[in-house]
Design a protein around this motif. Structure first.
Motif, PDB file in Angstrom:
ATOM      1  N   PHE A  27       0.828  -1.199   0.000  1.00 41.93           N
ATOM      2  CA  PHE A  27       0.000   0.000   0.000  1.00 41.93           C
ATOM      3  C   PHE A  27       0.872   1.263   0.000  1.00 41.93           C
ATOM      4  O   PHE A  27       0.616   2.204  -0.743  1.00 41.93           O
ATOM      5  CB  PHE A  27      -0.929  -0.020   1.216  1.00 41.93           C
ATOM      6  CG  PHE A  27      -1.631   1.274   1.470  1.00 41.93           C
ATOM      7  CD1 PHE A  27      -2.659   1.688   0.646  1.00 41.93           C
ATOM      8  CD2 PHE A  27      -1.281   2.070   2.551  1.00 41.93           C
ATOM      9  CE1 PHE A  27      -3.317   2.879   0.888  1.00 41.93           C
ATOM     10  CE2 PHE A  27      -1.934   3.258   2.800  1.00 41.93           C
ATOM     11  CZ  PHE A  27      -2.957   3.670   1.965  1.00 41.93           C
ATOM     12  N   ARG A  30       3.212   0.992  -3.618  1.00 40.12           N
ATOM     13  CA  ARG A  30       2.595   0.898  -4.944  1.00 40.12           C
ATOM     14  C   ARG A  30       1.157   1.385  -5.007  1.00 40.12           C
ATOM     15  O   ARG A  30       0.535   1.326  -6.051  1.00 40.12           O
ATOM     16  CB  ARG A  30       2.659  -0.548  -5.442  1.00 40.12           C
ATOM     17  CG  ARG A  30       4.088  -0.973  -5.733  1.00 40.12           C
ATOM     18  CD  ARG A  30       4.154  -2.322  -6.322  1.00 40.12           C
ATOM     19  NE  ARG A  30       3.734  -3.301  -5.314  1.00 40.12           N
ATOM     20  CZ  ARG A  30       3.732  -4.594  -5.479  1.00 40.12           C
ATOM     21  NH1 ARG A  30       4.100  -5.093  -6.618  1.00 40.12           N
ATOM     22  NH2 ARG A  30       3.352  -5.403  -4.515  1.00 40.12           N
ATOM     23  N   GLY A  31       0.583   1.786  -3.910  1.00 36.87           N
ATOM     24  CA  GLY A  31      -0.751   2.364  -3.959  1.00 36.87           C
ATOM     25  C   GLY A  31      -1.822   1.478  -3.344  1.00 36.87           C
ATOM     26  O   GLY A  31      -1.579   0.368  -2.871  1.00 36.87           O
ATOM     27  N   VAL A  32      -3.021   2.037  -3.348  1.00 38.20           N
ATOM     28  CA  VAL A  32      -4.160   1.402  -2.698  1.00 38.20           C
ATOM     29  C   VAL A  32      -4.521   0.069  -3.363  1.00 38.20           C
ATOM     30  O   VAL A  32      -4.791  -0.921  -2.672  1.00 38.20           O
ATOM     31  CB  VAL A  32      -5.378   2.360  -2.733  1.00 38.20           C
ATOM     32  CG1 VAL A  32      -6.623   1.694  -2.194  1.00 38.20           C
ATOM     33  CG2 VAL A  32      -5.076   3.632  -1.976  1.00 38.20           C
ATOM     34  N   THR A  33      -4.492   0.031  -4.667  1.00 33.91           N
ATOM     35  CA  THR A  33      -4.898  -1.181  -5.376  1.00 33.91           C
ATOM     36  C   THR A  33      -4.010  -2.364  -5.002  1.00 33.91           C
ATOM     37  O   THR A  33      -4.508  -3.456  -4.683  1.00 33.91           O
ATOM     38  CB  THR A  33      -4.839  -0.957  -6.897  1.00 33.91           C
ATOM     39  OG1 THR A  33      -5.617   0.192  -7.224  1.00 33.91           O
ATOM     40  CG2 THR A  33      -5.372  -2.144  -7.649  1.00 33.91           C
ATOM     41  N   ALA A  34      -2.701  -2.175  -5.038  1.00 34.45           N
ATOM     42  CA  ALA A  34      -1.774  -3.258  -4.704  1.00 34.45           C
ATOM     43  C   ALA A  34      -1.909  -3.659  -3.241  1.00 34.45           C
ATOM     44  O   ALA A  34      -1.847  -4.848  -2.907  1.00 34.45           O
ATOM     45  CB  ALA A  34      -0.346  -2.827  -5.008  1.00 34.45           C
ATOM     46  N   LEU A  36      -4.630  -3.415  -1.260  1.00 28.19           N
ATOM     47  CA  LEU A  36      -5.878  -4.147  -1.058  1.00 28.19           C
ATOM     48  C   LEU A  36      -5.791  -5.571  -1.620  1.00 28.19           C
ATOM     49  O   LEU A  36      -6.286  -6.524  -1.006  1.00 28.19           O
ATOM     50  CB  LEU A  36      -7.044  -3.398  -1.700  1.00 28.19           C
ATOM     51  CG  LEU A  36      -7.473  -2.102  -1.001  1.00 28.19           C
ATOM     52  CD1 LEU A  36      -8.564  -1.411  -1.801  1.00 28.19           C
ATOM     53  CD2 LEU A  36      -7.928  -2.391   0.414  1.00 28.19           C
ATOM     54  N   ARG A  37      -5.149  -5.709  -2.759  1.00 37.44           N
ATOM     55  CA  ARG A  37      -5.010  -7.044  -3.349  1.00 37.44           C
ATOM     56  C   ARG A  37      -4.141  -7.936  -2.466  1.00 37.44           C
ATOM     57  O   ARG A  37      -4.470  -9.104  -2.221  1.00 37.44           O
ATOM     58  CB  ARG A  37      -4.412  -6.932  -4.745  1.00 37.44           C
ATOM     59  CG  ARG A  37      -4.345  -8.251  -5.460  1.00 37.44           C
ATOM     60  CD  ARG A  37      -3.953  -8.080  -6.909  1.00 37.44           C
ATOM     61  NE  ARG A  37      -4.913  -7.271  -7.624  1.00 37.44           N
ATOM     62  CZ  ARG A  37      -5.911  -7.765  -8.358  1.00 37.44           C
ATOM     63  NH1 ARG A  37      -6.042  -9.062  -8.452  1.00 37.44           N
ATOM     64  NH2 ARG A  37      -6.752  -6.984  -8.972  1.00 37.44           N
TER      65      ARG A  37
END
Length: 164
Positions: A27, A30-34, A36-37
């Motif tokens: 998080f 690399r950001g929220v998407t990575a 959360l995954r």
């Protein structure tokens, strides 16, 4: 080793904790998407334990490993595999030979007793070619040319059936 020999709760909880930590790092980097995954993936071991799916997965894995080791180490199984391969090979060879025999029968002439010796497809019986009296040679056959626009046979059939 059996399923009950392993302490699954601490193992699954530890994997989930490590995964959540890695999800936090993902998080941040690399950001929220990575993030959360990665968190979603990390929750799966604990969920599998709590729902009882982990034991089912263990049983499936044990069955697959047992099958593979039984296959690799058993001479009887290898004999069965060889027989199945031989059977498949014989099917292919017999099909190839049959196809060749059928193609030879189609191309054989009337003197060879092939398919060409049978009556023509038009349904008209074959007639012997008449020999000329003086030379003894066969006279040339007169071949009827089917007319492309001749529908008289079809019209006759339709009239007999009462269809105009």
């Amino acid at each position: 080793m059996t399923y009950n020999d392993i302490a699954w709760l601490p193992l699954c909880a530890g994997l989930t904790a490590v995964g959540i930590g890695l999800g936090y790092l993902a998080f941040r980097r690399r950001g929220v998407t990575a993030g959360l995954r990665a968190t979603a993936w990390s929750l799966l071991p604990l969920a599998a334990y709590l729902t009882g799916a982990l034991q089912t997965l263990w049983n499936i894995g044990a069955a697959v490993v047992g099958f593979v080791t039984g296959l690799v180490l058993s001479p009887a199984v290898w004999a069965g595999v060889v027989l199945a391969g031989l059977s498949a090979l014989l099917f292919v060879v017999s099909g190839t030979l049959r196809g060749r025999a059928l193609s030879r029968a189609r191309t054989a002439g009337p003197e060879q007793g092939g398919a060409a010796a049978a009556p023509e497809r038009s349904g008209a019986p074959r007639t012997a070619t008449p020999k000329t009296g003086q030379t003894g040679k066969t006279a040339p056959r007169q071949v009827e040319q089917p007319a492309a626009d001749d529908f008289s046979d079809i019209e006759d059939i339709l009239k007999r059936r009462g269809i105009s």
